[in-house]
Design an enzyme around this catalytic site. Sequence first.
Site, PDB file in Angstrom:
ATOM      1  N   PRO A 142       4.622   4.882   3.060  1.00 35.13           N
ATOM      2  CA  PRO A 142       5.648   4.660   2.041  1.00 35.13           C
ATOM      3  C   PRO A 142       5.650   3.266   1.432  1.00 35.13           C
ATOM      4  CG  PRO A 142       6.603   4.871   4.252  1.00 35.13           C
ATOM      5  CD  PRO A 142       5.170   5.282   4.348  1.00 35.13           C
ATOM      6  N   ASN A 143       5.894   3.259   0.142  1.00 41.89           N
ATOM      7  CA  ASN A 143       6.054   2.051  -0.683  1.00 41.89           C
ATOM      8  C   ASN A 143       4.755   1.312  -0.974  1.00 41.89           C
ATOM      9  OD1 ASN A 143       8.932   2.218  -1.055  1.00 41.89           O
ATOM     10  ND2 ASN A 143       9.121   1.693   1.110  1.00 41.89           N
ATOM     11  N   ARG A 158       5.403  -5.776  -6.909  1.00 44.24           N
ATOM     12  CA  ARG A 158       6.530  -6.552  -6.364  1.00 44.24           C
ATOM     13  C   ARG A 158       6.059  -7.318  -5.127  1.00 44.24           C
ATOM     14  NH1 ARG A 158      10.980  -3.049  -7.920  1.00 44.24           N
ATOM     15  NH2 ARG A 158      10.725  -3.115 -10.177  1.00 44.24           N
ATOM     16  N   TYR A 204       2.589  -9.444   0.153  1.00 38.85           N
ATOM     17  CA  TYR A 204       1.543  -8.413   0.118  1.00 38.85           C
ATOM     18  C   TYR A 204       0.397  -8.704  -0.842  1.00 38.85           C
ATOM     19  CZ  TYR A 204       5.075  -5.809   2.721  1.00 38.85           C
ATOM     20  OH  TYR A 204       5.994  -5.418   3.668  1.00 38.85           O
ATOM     21  N   ASN A 227      -2.715   2.811   7.188  1.00 42.18           N
ATOM     22  CA  ASN A 227      -1.617   1.851   7.042  1.00 42.18           C
ATOM     23  C   ASN A 227      -0.385   2.721   6.829  1.00 42.18           C
ATOM     24  OD1 ASN A 227       0.312  -0.021   6.436  1.00 42.18           O
ATOM     25  ND2 ASN A 227      -0.888  -1.083   4.860  1.00 42.18           N
ATOM     26  N   ALA A 281       6.107   1.433   6.772  1.00 40.93           N
ATOM     27  CA  ALA A 281       7.261   1.355   7.680  1.00 40.93           C
ATOM     28  C   ALA A 281       7.252   2.470   8.728  1.00 40.93           C
ATOM     29  CB  ALA A 281       8.553   1.398   6.873  1.00 40.93           C
ATOM     30  N   GLU A 336      -5.948   1.117  12.711  1.00 38.84           N
ATOM     31  CA  GLU A 336      -4.642   0.752  12.146  1.00 38.84           C
ATOM     32  C   GLU A 336      -4.825  -0.487  11.270  1.00 38.84           C
ATOM     33  OE1 GLU A 336      -1.785  -0.459  15.128  1.00 38.84           O
ATOM     34  OE2 GLU A 336      -0.146  -0.523  13.675  1.00 38.84           O
ATOM     35  N   HIS A 344      -2.885  -3.288   8.504  1.00 44.70           N
ATOM     36  CA  HIS A 344      -1.705  -3.819   7.820  1.00 44.70           C
ATOM     37  C   HIS A 344      -2.112  -4.990   6.959  1.00 44.70           C
ATOM     38  CE1 HIS A 344       0.993  -1.340  10.090  1.00 44.70           C
ATOM     39  NE2 HIS A 344       0.327  -1.668  11.180  1.00 44.70           N
ATOM     40  N   ARG A 387       6.632 -11.037  11.780  1.00 47.79           N
ATOM     41  CA  ARG A 387       7.766 -10.820  10.876  1.00 47.79           C
ATOM     42  C   ARG A 387       9.010 -10.413  11.693  1.00 47.79           C
ATOM     43  NH1 ARG A 387       5.726  -7.179   6.092  1.00 47.79           N
ATOM     44  NH2 ARG A 387       7.790  -7.762   5.292  1.00 47.79           N
TER      45      ARG A 387
HETATM   46  O1  CA2 Z   1       1.755  -5.182   6.149  1.00 44.63           O
HETATM   47  C1  CA2 Z   1       1.650  -3.971   5.962  1.00 44.63           C
HETATM   48  O2  CA2 Z   1       0.652  -3.440   5.493  1.00 44.63           O
HETATM   49  C2  CA2 Z   1       2.864  -3.073   6.270  1.00 44.63           C
HETATM   50  O3  CA2 Z   1       2.377  -1.849   6.782  1.00 44.63           O
HETATM   51  C3  CA2 Z   1       3.571  -2.869   4.946  1.00 44.63           C
HETATM   52  C4  CA2 Z   1       4.858  -2.059   5.080  1.00 44.63           C
HETATM   53  C5  CA2 Z   1       5.755  -2.644   6.160  1.00 44.63           C
HETATM   54  O4  CA2 Z   1       6.883  -1.808   6.356  1.00 44.63           O
HETATM   55  C6  CA2 Z   1       5.034  -2.815   7.477  1.00 44.63           C
HETATM   56  O5  CA2 Z   1       5.906  -3.430   8.405  1.00 44.63           O
HETATM   57  C7  CA2 Z   1       3.795  -3.668   7.305  1.00 44.63           C
HETATM   58  C8  CA2 Z   1       5.643  -2.054   3.764  1.00 44.63           C
HETATM   59  C9  CA2 Z   1       4.872  -1.643   2.572  1.00 44.63           C
HETATM   60  C10 CA2 Z   1       5.714  -1.905   1.370  1.00 44.63           C
HETATM   61  O6  CA2 Z   1       4.880  -2.370   0.353  1.00 44.63           O
HETATM   62  C11 CA2 Z   1       5.475  -2.951  -0.744  1.00 44.63           C
HETATM   63  C12 CA2 Z   1       4.631  -3.518  -1.657  1.00 44.63           C
HETATM   64  C13 CA2 Z   1       5.133  -4.138  -2.762  1.00 44.63           C
HETATM   65  C14 CA2 Z   1       6.492  -4.170  -2.984  1.00 44.63           C
HETATM   66  C15 CA2 Z   1       7.345  -3.578  -2.075  1.00 44.63           C
HETATM   67  C16 CA2 Z   1       6.833  -2.957  -0.948  1.00 44.63           C
END
Ligand code: CA2
Length: 144
Positions: free
Chosen positions: A9-10, A17, A22, A73, A76, A97, A99, A106
Site C-alpha cells: 500500500p501507498n 510525496r 522515500y 516490499n 505498512a 524483503e 524497504h 524509524r
Molecule cells: O521503506 C519502505 O519501503 C516501507 O516499506 C514504506 C512503507 C512503510 O509503511 C514501511 O514502514 C517502510 C510506506 C510506503 C508509503 O510510500 C509513500 C510514498 C510516497 C508518499 C507517501 C507514501
Amino acid sequence: MNILIINGPNLNMLGKRNPTIYGSDTLSDIEAMCNNCAEKHYASVDFRQSNHEGEIVDWIQDSINRFDAILINAGAYTHTSIAIHDALELFTGPIVEVHISEPNKREAFRHVSFIEPCAAHRVAGHGAKGYEMALEWLFNQKQN
Ligand code: CA2
C-alpha cells in the site's frame, strides 16, 4: 529465472510525496530499473503494486509453481499482516524483503516485520536502489 515483485500500500505514491524519506524515483522508475537489471541476467520480472491485503495474498498463492522467487516490499503491511506472512510461508522459493527506508531506524511500530521470518534476505535503507540490490542477491544465489 522468473521473479514476482510485490509492492504494498501507498507505494504507488512514490516520487509524488515525501521525497525526504522515500526519494524522488516513482514506482515506474523502479519498475524500469528492475526490468533492466533482470534483462542483463536473462531473467524476467513481473512488477505489481496493490493497496489491498487480500489481493496480495491471492498473488502470493497464485505464484506457487509459477515464479522462482519473490521480492516483496509489503509497505505498512510488513508490520501488521499475518495473512501475508502465512501466504509467504507456502512459497518454497527464495523470498527477499525490500524497504526503501530503514524501518528499524524509524517509529517503534515499524520495528516489527511479519515478512522477515519468511525471507532469505533483507535489503533496507538503500532507497530505490535496494530493489536492484535485492535482485542482484537473487542472481548471485543462482550461481552458487
Ligand atoms: O521503506 C519502505 O519501503 C516501507 O516499506 C514504506 C512503507 C512503510 O509503511 C514501511 O514502514 C517502510 C510506506 C510506503 C508509503 O510510500 C509513500 C510514498 C510516497 C508518499 C507517501 C507514501
